[in-house]
Design an enzyme around this catalytic site. Structure first.
Site, mmCIF file in Angstrom:
data_model
loop_
_atom_site.group_PDB
_atom_site.id
_atom_site.type_symbol
_atom_site.label_atom_id
_atom_site.label_comp_id
_atom_site.label_asym_id
_atom_site.label_seq_id
_atom_site.Cartn_x
_atom_site.Cartn_y
_atom_site.Cartn_z
ATOM 1 N N ASP A 1 0.837 -1.188 0.000
ATOM 2 C CA ASP A 1 0.000 0.000 0.000
ATOM 3 C C ASP A 1 0.880 1.248 0.000
ATOM 4 O OD1 ASP A 1 -2.730 1.227 0.479
ATOM 5 O OD2 ASP A 1 -1.672 1.973 2.244
ATOM 6 N N GLU B 1 1.818 -0.406 -5.078
ATOM 7 C CA GLU B 1 0.855 0.638 -5.388
ATOM 8 C C GLU B 1 1.712 1.889 -5.592
ATOM 9 O OE1 GLU B 1 -3.334 2.443 -3.740
ATOM 10 O OE2 GLU B 1 -1.717 2.134 -2.285
#
Length: 718
Positions: free
Chosen positions: A357, A393
């Site tokens: 993330d 990401e």
């Protein structure tokens, strides 16, 4: 503010603590003793606090401090013992020192966490009315506990699967939400690791064609105080606090360490079904929030070292995550924790990869993004981690954090440009087909320049954040009122189209078109070059009722509805067929970027773009903003289609037509010397049935807003 379920009283323990060792952090159990070791380089004193089943806290002071680690061995600590730490040191919040002995702290290396967090003033390190003064409230009655975990697990010969990236189909799901409403799973197992690892789930995913599940965060997490104040919970889990601990609430067997074995059993079940397990990991920030937040663990042990600062000293956090803090991955203790955590999940828990993330936040040296940063280079050269799947990401919450196409090998990336382009094309807002072709062919403009393969692009049209596929074709704007933030949360850039009515409707013409459009989106995803990622439930028409930021919706809004009465099972069948074609035909899952020319002398181009008139696209065609129909010819020549053991395979060629316009068109099938006959193998245009024969030179009617996939049936010329 009310305490949690703990009964609590305390006495200091006078029994001696053996010196122990500093090399392995956390609680390391053995039949004779348990070694405790915790990174707290600026603490002046540190205690291990053991809790018995009657709530009695016994404090054991650690006297050994080696290379920033406090450590000691305590004899006869049973498996399942509850514990925490207390740290004493400087109180200087203006310089990032927030030591407070009154605060019970979770072990950053705890293998399990048990109990509920009680939100309120007690967990704040400072006096709630005067942040310059330390709090005098003991937080122990309000805090969960770390758990001593030990013992063996019978893996029955299980190992990581190591599925090749070009053969990978990722399926993003939530552990609880995927099975919470599943009527074929025993009620007591719904929403748990055991339920997710059931044969019911693995059989469904196998049948669909999934090769890897990507689990939304399962590291133990807490709900943010502001969310809890609204009477809600953090459902998604992007608020981690225990980077070695499977989230206890997802365990059907208990949270006193049982969640560890239950997670392992789930992984083993997936592997037995040939499905990899990828974890969505959130190392970029923690649940402790901004400088005015609580002290759960890191803030009480090494606040100044663990969190990035705007300057070299001072209280100003530097936040590029939007969550109040940013973990400083250049700090020795923080970087070690990240690496130790990753290795633990690979070696001890057998997971196959990770999706990071906001990876850009971790790839920073100082305040600048650095693709040679300590975080990226140490992972890429690590003998354990460099062989697992690593997905970035490639952005964070800052202006300079967007780095799609920039992460180095062996990293692959979520490609949001694929999502945006495909959505724009199918709502006829793409300005032609020029960028569409780049995304269909593997985004070579982003990945070929540094030698990465098409699968460096993890393609997706939806993800957990944003509209589902059904909502993408049913809503023009977000409807997040239920989140309690005045509909201000969530993106306004949805690239969606409601097809004439906002939300659900009984108009059959509109609902039929929506189902076709959802199928078009999904088929385009499945047949594009790169690694496809499907969001759980999209293949069967899951809806979040227009909510594009359902992170606090731990209810039917987020859970997958398994009832057949409102499921888009026609979409399921089309997605399943598309994934089968991808799996059976190497031409549809390329190892290398296309070059647009023959790969064998006298053969066809490996890739050709066809105009509906039956000719190849010209330069002028690429700039025709009114063109909404294009054909993608993919050659199945043997040199580009190796078999599973490297042998040459004779694969078919494919011609895939996409028409996002409202108007029907006539397709002229191109004439050439390599492909003369074919058949329909997939279509969202109802006038073309599976198995229908086609031939070069045929003129085919092609409805608007449709996909048509033709496969070569000519025999190979020996």
């Amino acid at each position: 503010m009310s305490p949690n379920r703990w009964r609590w009283n305390t006495r200091d323990e006078t029994a001696p603590v053996w010196p122990g060792h500093h090399q392995t952090l956390g609680a390391t159990w053995s039949p004779t003793d348990t070694n405790f070791a915790v990174w707290a380089p600026e603490a002046t004193s540190l205690w291990v606090c053991l809790f018995d089943d009657d709530g009695l806290e016994r404090r054991h002071q650690l006297t050994e401090h080696t290379l920033g680690v406090w450590h000691g061995q305590i004899p006869a600590v049973p498996i399942g013992t509850l514990y925490g730490y207390r740290a004493e040191g400087p109180w200087d919040p203006q310089r990032g020192r927030r030591f407070n002995r009154k605060k019970l702290l979770l072990d950053p290396y705890a293998r399990a966490v048990t109990g509920r967090l009680a939100h309120g003033h007690a967990t704040l390190p400072y006096h709630h009315k005067d942040p310059s003064r330390p709090s005098k409230i003991d937080s122990a009655p309000f805090m969960p506990r770390s758990v001593v975990v030990g013992g063996d697990f019978d893996w029955q010969g299980d190992t990581q699967l190591r599925t090749r990236w070009r053969d990978t189909v990722v399926y993003e799901l939530h552990v609880k939400g995927y099975t919470k409403l599943h009527n074929e799973i025993p009620e007591e197992l719904r929403g748990t690791y055991a339920g997710l690892g059931s044969h019911t789930v693995t059989r469904y995913l196998q049948d669909l064609g999934v090769t890897a599940v990507e689990l939304l965060p399962i590291h133990h997490f807490f709900t943010e105080p502001a969310v809890a104040a609204r009477g809600m919970v953090n459902y998604w889990g992007y608020n981690s606090i225990g980077y070695f601990a499977p989230h206890g609430a997802y365990s059907a067997s208990g949270d006193r360490g049982q969640q560890v074995d239950e997670f392992k059993q789930m992984v083993r079940s997936f592997h037995q079904a040939g499905i990899e397990v990828i974890l969505d990991v959130v190392y970029n920030h923690t649940a402790e929030g901004g400088p005015d937040g609580p002290a759960y663990s890191f803030r009480g042990l090494d606040d100044f070292g663990f969190y990035k600062r705007a300057g070299t000293v001072g209280d100003a956090y530097w936040d590029v995550t939007g969550c109040g803090n940013t973990v400083d991955s250049t700090n020795l203790g923080a970087l070690r924790l990240i690496l130790d955590s990753l290795r633990y999940w690979v070696t001890e828990m057998h997971v196959d990869g990770f999706r990071f993330d906001l990876a850009s936040a971790l790839a920073r040296t100082g305040h600048s993004i650095d693709m040679h940063s300590a975080f990226l280079t140490t992972i890429s050269q690590d003998p354990v981690l460099r062989h697992v799947k690593l997905i970035a990401e490639p952005w964070d919450a800052s202006m300079d954090g967007y780095r799609v196409g920039s992460f180095p090998p062996p990293w692959v990336e979520w490609n949001d440009r694929f999502r945006d382009t495909i959505r724009d094309f199918w709502r006829t807002d793409s300005g032609g087909v020029r960028e569409l072709a780049s995304r269909l062919a593997g985004s070579s403009d982003l990945y070929a320049d540094d030698g990465r393969s098409p699968y460096a692009s993890v393609n997706f049209v939806t993800a957990h954040d944003g509209f589902t596929a059904r909502d993408t074709v049913s809503y023009n704007v977000k409807h997040n009122e239920a989140n309690g933030e005045g509909n201000r949360d969530g993106s306004d850039n949805n690239r969606s189209w409601n097809h004439g009515v906002e939300g659900e409707t009984d108009d059959l013409e509109i609902t039929d078109l929506r189902r076709r459009q959802a199928a078009n989106l999904m088929i385009t995803l499945c047949l594009s070059s790169g690694a496809p990622m499907i969001t759980a439930g999209d293949e069967r028409g899951r809806t979040q009722r227009g909510n594009n930021n359902a992170y606090v919706q731990d209810n039917e809004v987020s859970w997958v509805d398994w009832r057949p009465d409102d499921a888009w099972l026609d979409v399921y069948d089309l997605v399943k067929t598309a994934l089968r074609l991808r799996r059976e035909h190497p031409a549809l899952r390329q190892r290398h970027h296309f070059i647009g020319s023959p790969t064998i002398e006298g053969g066809p181009k490996d890739l050709a773009w066809m105009h509906p008139d039956g000719r190849e696209m010209t330069e002028q065609d690429w700039y025709d903003s009114s063109l909404h129909t294009i054909g993608m010819f993919v050659s199945g020549d043997p040199l580009r289609s190796p078999g599973p053991r490297g042998e040459q395979m004779r694969d078919s060629s494919f011609l895939i037509w996409f028409n996002s316009g409202a108007e029907d068109v006539e397709l002229v099938l191109p004439r050439n010397q390599w492909v003369n006959h074919g058949e329909v193998v997939l279509s969202t245009d109802p006038q073309h049935k599976l198995g229908d024969p086609v031939a070069a030179g045929d003129i085919l009617p092609f409805e608007g807003r449709s996909v048509l996939v033709l496969r070569q049936t000519d025999p190979w010329d020996d």
